[in-house]
Design an enzyme around this catalytic site. Structure first.
Site, PDB file in Angstrom:
ATOM      1  N   HIS A 142     -38.400 -40.159   5.111  1.00  0.00           N
ATOM      2  CA  HIS A 142     -39.844 -40.495   4.535  1.00  0.00           C
ATOM      3  C   HIS A 142     -39.908 -40.300   3.043  1.00  0.00           C
ATOM      4  CE1 HIS A 142     -40.564 -41.455   8.614  1.00  0.00           C
ATOM      5  NE2 HIS A 142     -40.236 -40.697   8.595  1.00  0.00           N
ATOM      6  N   TYR A 170     -54.097 -20.034  10.595  1.00  0.00           N
ATOM      7  CA  TYR A 170     -53.669 -20.350  11.724  1.00  0.00           C
ATOM      8  C   TYR A 170     -52.445 -20.718  12.066  1.00  0.00           C
ATOM      9  CZ  TYR A 170     -58.164 -23.036  11.150  1.00  0.00           C
ATOM     10  OH  TYR A 170     -59.279 -23.395  11.013  1.00  0.00           O
TER      11      TYR A 170
END
Ligand SMILES: [Zn+2]
Length: 304
Positions: free
Chosen positions: A85, A140
């Protein structure tokens, strides 16, 4: 019938095979090709990216200076991959951190990839190339977790304009393309031999940018991205951009374009920041991304 359709959607948006199956329209061979449906949030989301960034519709903002820590460092363990991609670079040095501006947290550089032509447009003008510097909120532990929080990811977008002068940093990326462009090389990373500093891919003016709450521009289209699109653009030649179009995403099929079509703004606020670097921007010191979310809510009330 509806239940069957629904079941198929649920099944396929959870399945890993679905993630490998999405594509861009081949605009080289059909300029009117419709954009395919990617499913899930890509279709149903309300804060999707990219969007057109229009100066006359943006709110004026002033924040503290953005701080890009260690972006001048030469990369030691960089690799590059054709993921079918885009062309993506991974494994940047540790401790490359973005903070300041309107951001309430520290964000660590995870990966950089490119889109040809640009995904964002500025004042309805599209650019030949857009580099995305993808950062993860240090609160995170990994990207998967970060994508489930609205402040999980910051993507810095750098747009390139057409020029007669080749861009040296883009040139050093192109030198590695031969090793990854064939379909047989998809998802097989190569080590980037020549030196590259991330700051080489950034303009001088880092205090002027558009910022808004958006999403990843590829599936899952998670709505976890604070976008920072720099207003100063860098030069690139069309010959250089054409080198990226040789990337294959399928057997014998070139990735001529990999930009997602523009998404609806849906009353979101876009802030055009022009920070005052001489004084350190005392007025913006208490401002944060929370302010942008508040403004978004206020705007929605106005329109309702
Ligand atoms: Zn991107």
């Amino acid at each position: 019938m509806h239940f069957v359709t629904f079941s198929i959607l649920v099944c396929c948006s959870l399945g890993l095979s679905w993630a490998a199956g999405w594509n861009y329209p081949d605009l080289e061979n059909n300029k009117d090709a419709p954009f395919p449906s990617w499913g899930g949030l890509c279709d149903s989301g309300k804060r999707q990216s990219p969007i057109n960034l229009e100066a006359k519709w943006a709110l004026k903002g002033k924040f503290d200076k953005l701080k890009f820590k260690n972006y001048d460092d030469e990369q030691k363990n960089l690799d590059m991959v054709n993921n079918g991609h885009s062309v993506q670079m991974n494994h940047f040095n540790d401790d490359m951190v973005l903070q300041g501006g309107g951001l309430g947290h520290e964000y660590e550089l995870e990966q950089i990839h490119l889109h040809w032509w640009s995904e964002h447009t500025i004042n309805s003008v599209r650019y030949p190339l857009e580099v995305h510097m993808v950062h993860r909120n240090r609160l995170y532990p990994n990207m998967t977790v970060a994508t489930s929080f609205k402040d999980g990811i910051v993507v810095v977008g750098v747009l390139f304009h057409v020029s007669n002068s080749p861009n040296a940093a883009i040139g050093s990326i192109i030198k590695n393309l031969d090793d990854v462009q064939a379909y047989s090389r998809v998802n097989k990373p190569v080590t980037v031999a020549n030196s590259l500093a991330v700051s080489d891919l950034m303009p001088q003016t880092l205090g002027s940018y558009y910022t808004y709450a958006g999403s990843l521009t590829t599936p899952s289209c998670a709505e976890s991205v604070i976008w920072i699109v720099l207003t100063e653009t860098l030069p690139v030649t069309l010959e250089q951009v054409n080198e990226f179009k040789k990337i294959e995403y399928s057997s014998g099929k070139q990735l001529y374009n990999n930009y997602r079509f523009l998404q609806t703004i849906n009353n979101r606020v876009v802030v055009l920041v022009d920070s005052d670097h001489r004084t350190g921007g005392a007025a913006g010191r208490t401002a944060s991304f929370g302010l942008i979310l508040l403004l978004a809510m206020a705007a929605q009330k106005l329109f309702l």
